[in-house]
Design an enzyme around this catalytic site. Structure first.
Site, PDB file in Angstrom:
ATOM      1  CG  ASP A   1      -1.910   0.972   1.383  1.00 17.30           C
ATOM      2  OD1 ASP A   1      -2.244   1.580   0.363  1.00 17.30           O
ATOM      3  OD2 ASP A   1      -2.410   1.191   2.515  1.00 17.30           O
TER       4      ASP A   1
ATOM      5  CD  GLU B   1      -0.136   5.695  -3.550  1.00 19.66           C
ATOM      6  OE1 GLU B   1       0.434   5.901  -2.453  1.00 19.66           O
ATOM      7  OE2 GLU B   1      -0.962   4.794  -3.724  1.00 19.66           O
TER       8      GLU B   1
ATOM      9  CG  ASP C   1      -8.129   4.933   1.004  1.00 17.44           C
ATOM     10  OD1 ASP C   1      -7.966   3.699   0.886  1.00 17.44           O
ATOM     11  OD2 ASP C   1      -7.333   5.663   1.612  1.00 17.44           O
TER      12      ASP C   1
HETATM   13  C1  NOJ Z   1      -4.608   3.230   2.848  1.00 17.57           C
HETATM   14  C2  NOJ Z   1      -5.257   2.133   2.064  1.00 17.57           C
HETATM   15  O1  NOJ Z   1      -5.826   2.634   0.894  1.00 17.57           O
HETATM   16  C3  NOJ Z   1      -6.274   1.432   2.934  1.00 17.57           C
HETATM   17  O2  NOJ Z   1      -6.870   0.403   2.213  1.00 17.57           O
HETATM   18  C4  NOJ Z   1      -5.616   0.924   4.198  1.00 17.57           C
HETATM   19  O3  NOJ Z   1      -6.581   0.339   5.024  1.00 17.57           O
HETATM   20  C5  NOJ Z   1      -4.940   2.055   4.924  1.00 17.57           C
HETATM   21  N1  NOJ Z   1      -4.000   2.703   4.046  1.00 17.57           N
HETATM   22  C6  NOJ Z   1      -4.202   1.601   6.185  1.00 17.57           C
HETATM   23  O4  NOJ Z   1      -3.171   0.758   5.872  1.00 17.57           O
END
Ligand code: NOJ
Length: 979
Positions: free
Chosen positions: A554, A557, A632
């Protein structure tokens, strides 16, 4: 002094930490626009738009780029030469080396560099250590094949004066007409023009120049910046640029690259993910319902992203297709820097060659990136299938995942203890809900230190893994690229000691903020960093992980909470002293790649299984090493709706293993929304429920009836169709095809369906779904493109097209049709996980087309190892011929490798237990048996009669029939005679 600095740093850190926590827990309902640049706030974007305006407004405009005729050479499928850029009104010219390569695949590649920078003949400002060249290594990361030069490409002898013509492609049907002055290329297929490059004269390569500091004489008035100045030459952001309190030092000055690409008589363009926008790209500068900003590609952690917007998101694929009736062409702009794309459409007078058919609009696109060389691939189709195949030849096809990875994943931020994980697992079983994978978000670690387990909450990872393994279930643990900057953490100690992190502009290790607080970022452009990273995943190093542990990458970017636009400063330095500006969009992929390689090597020699690594950030090539998800999203109906075009777009853009958080990440979905989201999620290639830490628990068994039961049915549908999904994944892996497909892809000649992006086909199965994405809806309008009969998946109601049809869709109903003419493989026995289905028998659903025939495919392997590359797989084609009334299973395995026979043996007891015929002819009404014959069967068994039952359909529904237990082996040739 020192003490003050430390404490002020501590305060800054504390304030930043509070800000991060605030962002995390405050239900803000909108994207924070102020955190992200608009085109006007991005110097080179503004300049390129201004450049376009002045070029297009002036009838006297003459593009200042000319190909020097005497420099042109052609050999071995490649034309080379020098383009001269005339600077302003002067006689000064800048030399730009050009190559146009014609590839065996029929793809053409145009590359343009800048001689002075290429030779390093420039001076950097601020004593920068950055590289002097334009970034020229994007291909090293993105391209894995397809570069063989065309043997047949040849110069045409019939070129008009001032042009050079090259014929290439299949049977020499493609033509590139290169105009010398101004430089431009027109691409033709079968004599008509499909793509024009620099036809509007927007090629703009900002050449190197030294900064001239204008001395202000005493008493002299400052000239107002914009006055008398061409905004395209606005110098205010050439030498440094500030945004949101950060200043980018730009040691190399301005160096953007821009170009116009037009698609004459093509009204629709698709692609360039990732944006939360419709599939058919909108105009960005005027036009009906258009955007006012260009589509932006600058990978970023966009908090609570906006819908129907060209704003950038987490990943970037600068690959676009243009489509019109019976023709698709495409371009791939290989550049890793911040990129923007303007789309406009112009009305054309009817094309005399189209004989009145087809679009009368031309789509113009304008691409510009902040740095790097120009590197453009041009695809001439003619079908969408050809385009994705050629693009895949270059950037690689989608990984063939392990079979568990295409089943259902259960995630939330966070399952809080190992007991919690096992408890959720038991509850799924108790409710008889299938699932394959449970996920751990960042809280499993000790203080956000990756490769550790929190000793209080996860004291026994081994027990947890063993528990999951009993039902062949897996665990995915998150590992992010930011490494906590804290003493006595061996990972950060090593990172620093070996100097493997990204550096700041001064060459020191870069420090920023993310989940752990102060952090450093591994630099996966560095081969030594990759080797080190691989070591961290060894079972002996990442203790508490096992062969059923997989990884989630995650924040790659990369997300930096206190960085400009929530990412790294552009003047940071990567391995080889390339600036972050040059490689920003590639960065996430390098981390994802490194993790994939690490997972490949974690076991003992000879224990190779296919890694599964999910990524949020991506670039062309990411598809080779895992899956992506759309980040998200929110628990809102419109977020559910946009997930369909977003995932369709991923599919046609070469990265089809994609999904969206089921249920919506932020907020609490209503039970209806959650249920509808599961029903839609069953059609995401990557199918995972996920939720923010602040949300209420929402595992499917918690919803209560009727919701839990309906969600369970949706999940079972996914499991039932796993053989069809896996076959579609295999096609993606070998031919680059999308796993879920939009209407235009399946019906390239049906103009009415080109913009449709709220319904989808699953692979080549003929299954057509239209998920319900509206609150309170009890029906959907589905669009049928052709005149095949379509049947409701569940009750065989007949829908005849073409046109829009209404399907009743009360909450318990998933609108899913079967197009006539297909044979769909299924496994009908409900199980707890896909691993437990490995040796289950098959059901074949034979959906007769209007000519009474049907075909289908099944690809099958061990779903785990790479043995399929040595022939350990089954690949069958099922054919039903409506004239002979034979259904046969034919081997279509491409090649037989050494492991083929062994695999077949393991599958010898796996049989077809049922054949369902939808649209069964009335003449079969009185039939009570059919005759089965099987390859290699004993003489006495060569022909067997098996029971057959015909059923009359209720009003509006198809007649159907069942062949009961033909017991034919799935891996063998056989025939069922219905005559
Ligand atoms: C951002 C991610 O997009 C999300 O899916 C994740 O739960 C959080 N980071 C925490 O790791």
């Amino acid at each position: 002094m020192y003490g003050f600095k430390a404490s002020s740093q501590m305060w800054t850190s504390f304030v930043l930490f509070l800000a991060a926590v605030f962002c995390l827990f405050t239900p803000a309902w909108m994207v924070k626009h102020e955190n992200f640049k608009t085109c006007d706030q991005s110097g080179f974007c503004k300049r390129n738009r201004a450049y376009a305006d002045s070029a297009l407004e002036k009838s006297s405009w003459k593009a200042p780029y000319n190909l020097e005729p005497s420099s042109i050479k052609f050999s071995n499928g490649q034309l080379s030469g020098t383009v001269l850029k005339t600077v302003g009104d002067s006689s000064e010219t800048v030399r730009l080396p050009l190559t146009v390569s014609f590839l065996e695949s029929g793809t053409a590649r145009i590359s343009l560099d800048e001689e002075k920078r290429q030779k390093g003949d420039i001076t950097l400002r601020h004593d920068s250590k950055a590289r002097k060249e334009r970034y020229n290594e994007a291909d090293k990361w993105a391209i894995v094949g397809g570069l063989a030069p065309s043997k047949g490409a040849a110069l045409g002898s019939d070129a008009d004066a001032g042009t050079t013509v090259v014929r290439y492609g299949p049977a020499g049907k493609f033509e590139a007409i290169i105009t010398h002055s101004p430089f431009g290329v027109e691409f033709k297929r079968d004599g008509s023009t499909h793509i024009k490059v620099n036809n509007r004269g927007l090629l703009n390569m900002e050449h190197w120049r030294p900064k001239v500091d204008k001395e202000k004489k005493e008493g002299e008035e400052e000239t107002p910046a914009e006055e008398n100045k061409d905004p395209a030459l606005d110098e205010s952001t050439w030498w440094d640029e500030s945004f949101g309190g950060n200043t980018d030092s730009k040691p190399r000055g301005p160096e953007c690259i821009g170009l116009d690409i037009s698609f004459p008589y093509y009204e629709h363009v698709f692609g360039i993910p990732e944006h939360a926008s419709p599939l058919s790209l909108k105009e960005t500068r005027g036009g009906d319902g258009s955007y006012s900003e260009p589509y932006r590609l600058y990978n970023a952690d966009v908090f609570e992203y906006e819908l129907d917007s060209p704003m950038t998101l987490y990943g970037a694929i600068p690959f676009m297709q243009a489509h019109k009736k019976n023709s698709t062409v495409g371009v791939f702009w290989l550049n890793g820097a911040e990129t923007w794309v303007d789309v406009t459409k112009a009305k054309e007078t009817a094309n005399p060659l189209s004989l009145g058919i087809g679009s009368t609009k031309t789509t113009h696109t304008h691409w510009y990136s902040e740095s790097g060389i120009l590197d453009l691939f041009v695809f001439l189709g003619p079908t969408p299938k050809d385009i994705v195949k050629s693009y895949g030849e270059l950037t690689g096809y989608s990984q063939l995942p392990q079979s568990f990875a295409i089943a259902y994943h259960q995630c939330r931020w966070n399952y809080v203890t190992d007991e919690d994980v096992m408890d959720v697992d038991r509850k799924f079983d108790k409710a008889k809900i299938p699932y394959d994978v449970i996920w751990l978000d960042i809280e499993y670690t000790e203080g956000k230190k990756y490769f550790t387990w929190d000793p209080l909450t996860f004291p026994n990872p081994e027990k947890m893994h063993k528990h999951l393994d009993q039902r062949e279930r897996k665990l995915v643990a998150i590992i992010d690229p930011h490494i906590k900057n804290e003493g006595n953490y061996p990972v950060v100690d090593e990172l620093k000691k070996q100097d493997l992190a990204v550096h700041n502009k001064d060459g020191n290790i870069y420090e920023g903020w993310c989940w752990p607080g102060s952090s450093h970022w591994i630099d996966c452009f560095n081969p030594t960093a990759i080797t080190w990273w691989k070591g961290l995943f060894k079972y002996s190093k990442f203790i508490g992980t096992f062969s059923n542990t997989f990884i989630w990458n995650d924040m790659n970017e990369p997300s930096v909470f206190n960085g400009p636009e929530t990412t790294m400063p552009k003047d940071n330095l990567h391995h080889g002293n390339w600036e972050h500006r040059d490689v920003h969009n590639i960065n996430g992929m390098t981390f994802h790649n490194a993790t994939y390689e690490a997972m490949l090597e974690r076991g003992k020699k000879g224990e190779l299984s296919r890694p599964f690594v999910l990524t949020r950030s991506f670039f062309p090539g990411s598809q080779r090493v895992g899956a992506m998800w759309t980040g998200d999203n929110e628990a809102k109906w419109d977020h559910l709706a946009i997930s369909i075009p977003m995932i369709l777009n991923q599919g046609i853009s070469g990265f089809p293993f994609s999904g969206a958080d089921v249920g919506g990440f932020f907020g609490n979905p209503s039970k209806e929304l959650l249920t509808r989201w599961y029903q839609a999620g069953t059609f995401y290639p990557f199918f995972r429920g996920h939720a923010h830490i602040d949300t209420r628990r929402r595992e499917p068994y918690l919803a209560g009836e009727p919701y839990s039961g309906i969600i369970t049915q949706a999940l079972r549908l996914r499991y039932q169709l796993l053989p069809a999904w896996y076959t579609a994944f295999h096609e993606a892996h070998t031919q680059g095809s999308p796993i879920i497909r939009p209407n235009y892809y399946v019906h390239p000649s049906d103009e009415k369906g080109f913009a449709i992006d709220d319904q989808l086909y699953i692979g080549g199965t003929g299954l057509l779904a239209k998920p319900v994405v509206k609150e309170g809806a009890d029906s959907v309008d589905i669009y049928i493109a052709d005149d095949e009969p379509y049947y409701d998946y569940f009750d065989y109601t007949i829908y005849s097209g073409p046109g829009h049809k209404t399907i009743k869709a009360p909450l318990e109903k998933i609108p899913l049709l079967m197009q006539g003419g297909h044979i769909i493989p299924r496994r009908d026995r409900p199980r707890r996980s896909s691993g437990l289905m490995r040796y289950d028998p098959f059901t074949l659903v034979m959906v007769l087309g209007k000519d009474g025939s049907a075909t289908g495919e099944l690809y099958l392997d061990d779903g785990e190892t790479f043995d399929y590359q040595q022939g350990a797989y089954i690949h069958r084609q099922f054919l039903f011929d409506g004239k002979t009334n034979f259904l046969s299973s034919v081997d279509i395995a491409a090649e037989k490798g050494s492991k083929g026979q062994k695999y077949l043996k393991t599958m010898k007891d796996v049989r077809v237990e049922k054949v369902i015929v939808v649209g069964a002819p009335k003449e079969w009404k009185d039939k009570s048996s059919v005759v089965v014959s099987e390859e290699g069967a004993k003489e006495s068994q060569r022909k067997r009669e098996v029971p057959f039952v015909w059923h009359e359909g209720a009003k509006g529904q198809a007649d159907w029939a069942v062949v009961r237990d033909p017991k034919v082996e799935i891996g063998k040739g056989w025939r069922i005679d219905f005559s």
